[in-house]
Write an enzyme that holds these catalytic residues in place. Structure first.
Site, short mmCIF file in Angstrom:
data_model
loop_
_atom_site.label_atom_id
_atom_site.label_comp_id
_atom_site.label_asym_id
_atom_site.label_seq_id
_atom_site.Cartn_x
_atom_site.Cartn_y
_atom_site.Cartn_z
N SER A 9 0.82 -1.20 0.00
CA SER A 9 0.00 0.00 0.00
C SER A 9 0.86 1.25 0.00
CB SER A 9 -0.91 0.01 1.22
OG SER A 9 -1.56 1.26 1.34
N HIS A 34 -0.58 -0.97 -4.46
CA HIS A 34 -1.95 -0.76 -4.02
C HIS A 34 -2.14 0.72 -3.70
CE1 HIS A 34 -5.79 -2.31 -2.50
NE2 HIS A 34 -5.71 -1.37 -1.56
N ASP A 36 -4.53 3.54 -2.42
CA ASP A 36 -5.74 3.79 -1.63
C ASP A 36 -6.28 5.19 -1.91
OD1 ASP A 36 -5.85 1.38 0.19
OD2 ASP A 36 -3.84 2.08 0.64
N MET A 38 -9.20 7.72 -1.02
CA MET A 38 -10.23 7.97 0.00
C MET A 38 -10.76 9.40 -0.16
SD MET A 38 -8.34 6.33 3.32
CE MET A 38 -7.24 4.90 3.18
N HIS A 67 -7.71 1.15 -5.33
CA HIS A 67 -8.83 0.83 -4.44
C HIS A 67 -9.61 2.11 -4.16
CE1 HIS A 67 -10.10 -0.89 -0.22
NE2 HIS A 67 -11.13 -0.67 -1.02
N MET A 69 -12.10 3.90 -2.29
CA MET A 69 -12.91 3.97 -1.07
C MET A 69 -13.65 5.30 -1.08
SD MET A 69 -10.31 2.29 1.71
CE MET A 69 -8.76 2.52 0.83
N MET A 138 -11.97 -6.75 3.18
CA MET A 138 -11.33 -5.88 4.16
C MET A 138 -11.33 -6.56 5.53
SD MET A 138 -10.33 -3.19 2.54
CE MET A 138 -9.83 -2.23 3.97
N GLY A 146 -2.64 0.80 9.58
CA GLY A 146 -2.10 0.46 10.89
C GLY A 146 -3.09 -0.15 11.87
N ASP A 173 -7.03 -7.11 2.64
CA ASP A 173 -6.37 -5.86 3.02
C ASP A 173 -6.76 -5.53 4.46
OD1 ASP A 173 -5.30 -3.35 3.25
OD2 ASP A 173 -6.50 -2.43 1.67
N GLY A 174 -5.72 -5.32 5.31
CA GLY A 174 -5.98 -4.89 6.68
C GLY A 174 -5.26 -5.72 7.72
N GLY A 175 -4.24 -5.13 8.35
CA GLY A 175 -3.53 -5.83 9.41
C GLY A 175 -2.74 -7.03 8.94
#
Length: 213
Positions: A9, A34, A36, A38, A67, A69, A138, A146, A173-175
């Protein structure tokens, strides 16, 4: 390329030296970038838009995994496609007509992805899998990097994998770190997005490789 597509990302890039950051992950073995996007409405954060994607495209030698969002993603498909997105992923929760948006993305020669937020039941999107190139699950609430991995969200992968064609890219995606990557790939994921884990490591190449297993 490994069977697992690693997409770092850019949310964690040092934007004052974008080219250096891109070269760092490319040379370390990243498969995609990736990106992001937003809007401060669909998610509470604001990141980048079309001009930055266009700039990244001029530098990057690997595909741009964009992506969205954002609210009303259909209004921005053409601008992001023209800017150089190779994959455009919109949110299931942000559109009224899923098939219409998928067809619009593909009309520009771009791969079509769709993402679901943590509270979305995967049964709601099974009917659309055959039309998609990528489904993104997600495992954190979208909007900020984070965050901690949500294991119950990863459980959705089992059902999606059951109904997915072999060609479908199942992304998470996520953690994501070495440990959570094993959980996700074990459940059927074949693409992983990671930011914090990669950029906070002492060796970006080793971090990327550790996600492959």
């Amino acid at each position: 390329m490994s069977g697992i597509i690693i997409s770092p990302s850019i949310l964690f890039f040092y934007f004052a030296n974008l080219e250096k950051e891109i070269r760092l992950v490319e040379n370390a073995g990243a498969d995609w970038l990736h990106v992001d996007v937003m809007d401060g409405h669909f998610v509470p954060n604001i990141t980048i838009g079309v001009p930055v994607v266009k700039s990244i495209k001029k530098i990057a030698s690997i595909p741009l995994d964009v992506h969205l969002m954002i609210e009303n993603p259909e209004k921005y498909i053409k601008p992001f496609a023209d800017a150089g997105a190779d994959i455009l992923t919109f949110h299931f929760e942000a559109v009224d007509d899923v098939i219409k948006v998928i067809k619009l993305i593909k009309s520009f020669g771009v791969k079509a992805g769709m993402s679901i937020k943590p509270k979305t039941n995967p049964e709601e999107i099974l009917e659309y899998l055959e039309y998609l190139d990528l489904i993104l699950v997600m495992t954190v609430e979208p909007g900020f990097g984070g965050q901690s991995f949500m294991p119950d969200c990863a459980d959705k992968l089992t059902l999606i994998k059951k109904y997915a064609a072999d060609s479908l890219i199942i992304q998470v995606d996520g953690g994501i770190n070495a440990e959570t990557a094993r959980i996700c790939t074990g459940l059927g994921a074949n693409s992983l997005v990671a930011g914090n884990y990669i950029y906070n490591s002492n060796d970006v190449g080793k971090a990327i490789q550790s996600l492959r297993g």
